[in-house]
Design a protein around this motif. Structure first.
Motif, PDB file in Angstrom:
ATOM      1  N   GLU A  58       0.774  -1.212   0.166  1.00  0.00           N
ATOM      2  CA  GLU A  58       0.279  -0.028   0.012  1.00  0.00           C
ATOM      3  C   GLU A  58       1.006   1.329  -0.056  1.00  0.00           C
ATOM      4  OE1 GLU A  58      -3.128  -0.188   2.961  1.00  0.00           O
ATOM      5  OE2 GLU A  58      -3.144  -2.273   2.784  1.00  0.00           O
ATOM      6  N   ASP A  59       0.182   2.397  -0.822  1.00  0.00           N
ATOM      7  CA  ASP A  59       1.001   3.566  -0.756  1.00  0.00           C
ATOM      8  C   ASP A  59       0.581   4.439   0.650  1.00  0.00           C
ATOM      9  OD1 ASP A  59       2.305   2.875  -2.918  1.00  0.00           O
ATOM     10  OD2 ASP A  59       0.618   3.883  -4.277  1.00  0.00           O
ATOM     11  N   VAL A  60      -0.429   4.304   1.033  1.00  0.00           N
ATOM     12  CA  VAL A  60      -0.798   4.915   2.380  1.00  0.00           C
ATOM     13  C   VAL A  60      -1.084   3.794   3.300  1.00  0.00           C
ATOM     14  CG1 VAL A  60      -2.634   6.568   3.119  1.00  0.00           C
ATOM     15  CG2 VAL A  60      -2.009   7.093   0.930  1.00  0.00           C
ATOM     16  N   VAL A  61      -0.443   4.113   4.529  1.00  0.00           N
ATOM     17  CA  VAL A  61      -0.812   3.340   5.445  1.00  0.00           C
ATOM     18  C   VAL A  61      -1.375   3.755   6.696  1.00  0.00           C
ATOM     19  CG1 VAL A  61       0.816   1.390   5.031  1.00  0.00           C
ATOM     20  CG2 VAL A  61       1.753   3.390   6.354  1.00  0.00           C
ATOM     21  N   ARG A  62      -1.809   3.050   7.755  1.00  0.00           N
ATOM     22  CA  ARG A  62      -2.294   3.840   9.162  1.00  0.00           C
ATOM     23  C   ARG A  62      -0.936   3.961  10.005  1.00  0.00           C
ATOM     24  NH1 ARG A  62      -7.228   0.185  10.756  1.00  0.00           N
ATOM     25  NH2 ARG A  62      -5.938   0.334  12.849  1.00  0.00           N
ATOM     26  N   PRO A  73       1.419   8.650   4.027  1.00  0.00           N
ATOM     27  CA  PRO A  73       2.151   8.100   3.056  1.00  0.00           C
ATOM     28  C   PRO A  73       3.015   7.300   3.440  1.00  0.00           C
ATOM     29  CG  PRO A  73       1.745  10.588   2.599  1.00  0.00           C
ATOM     30  CD  PRO A  73       1.133  10.298   3.934  1.00  0.00           C
ATOM     31  N   LYS A  74       3.395   6.020   2.965  1.00  0.00           N
ATOM     32  CA  LYS A  74       4.311   4.916   3.189  1.00  0.00           C
ATOM     33  C   LYS A  74       5.777   5.530   3.664  1.00  0.00           C
ATOM     34  CE  LYS A  74       6.079   0.622   1.825  1.00  0.00           C
ATOM     35  NZ  LYS A  74       6.200  -0.414   0.716  1.00  0.00           N
ATOM     36  N   GLU A  78       8.125   5.518   6.804  1.00  0.00           N
ATOM     37  CA  GLU A  78       9.051   4.850   6.813  1.00  0.00           C
ATOM     38  C   GLU A  78      10.355   5.917   7.525  1.00  0.00           C
ATOM     39  OE1 GLU A  78       9.757   3.956   2.689  1.00  0.00           O
ATOM     40  OE2 GLU A  78       9.225   1.878   3.206  1.00  0.00           O
ATOM     41  N   ASN A  79      10.237   7.177   7.143  1.00  0.00           N
ATOM     42  CA  ASN A  79      11.141   8.271   7.659  1.00  0.00           C
ATOM     43  C   ASN A  79      10.768   8.367   9.125  1.00  0.00           C
ATOM     44  OD1 ASN A  79      12.395   8.520   4.990  1.00  0.00           O
ATOM     45  ND2 ASN A  79      10.744  10.417   4.623  1.00  0.00           N
ATOM     46  N   ARG A  80       9.624   8.404   9.461  1.00  0.00           N
ATOM     47  CA  ARG A  80       9.409   8.547  11.023  1.00  0.00           C
ATOM     48  C   ARG A  80       9.855   7.502  12.014  1.00  0.00           C
ATOM     49  NH1 ARG A  80       3.329  11.428  12.107  1.00  0.00           N
ATOM     50  NH2 ARG A  80       3.787  13.213  10.869  1.00  0.00           N
TER      51      ARG A  80
END
Length: 126
Positions: A58-62, A73-74, A78-80
């Motif tokens: 998915e491109d957008v995750v919870r 956004p994925k 990932e950055n966070r």
């Protein structure tokens, strides 16, 4: 201080301060062990979350922010997660450094106190 062996050693104010300091260091040592355990678990959870994120299509995750889940956004997630892992790793490193410092101080105090009181004092944990 009278012990079963019949040896009497006077406890000076300085000795009492060393004993008290050892007790405080020992308490902090146990607190640090608990904090290290929590930080390791947090780091492991972040690592697992990062791995799960890699597997998703998915491109957008919870993403949980406080008590709320938001669609993010994925790449941002990932950055966070990477930032959170860095913070946790640095905290874990500081905790380990403090633990080593405390162990060194406790060892020094053990030498001083056992040197004076020999078997009349027990600083070991059972």
């Amino acid at each position: 201080m009278q012990q079963g062996g019949g040896s009497e050693t006077e406890v000076t104010w300085e000795d009492q301060q060393n004993i008290n300091k050892f007790g405080r260091l020992n308490n902090r040592f146990h607190e640090l062990e608990d904090e290290i355990k929590v930080a390791k678990e947090s780091n492991d959870n972040l690592e697992d979350a990062g791995n799960e994120l890699i597997l998703t299509d998915e491109d957008v995750v919870r993403f949980q922010i406080g008590e709320v889940f938001a669609h993010v956004p994925k790449e941002e997630v990932e950055n966070r997660i990477e930032e959170m892992k860095e913070v946790t790793s640095k905290r874990l490193e500081k905790l380990y450094e403090e633990k080593e410092s405390i162990l060194a101080q406790m060892s020094e105090l053990k030498q001083i106190l056992y040197g004076k009181f020999k078997d009349s004092i027990n600083l070991e944990e059972d």
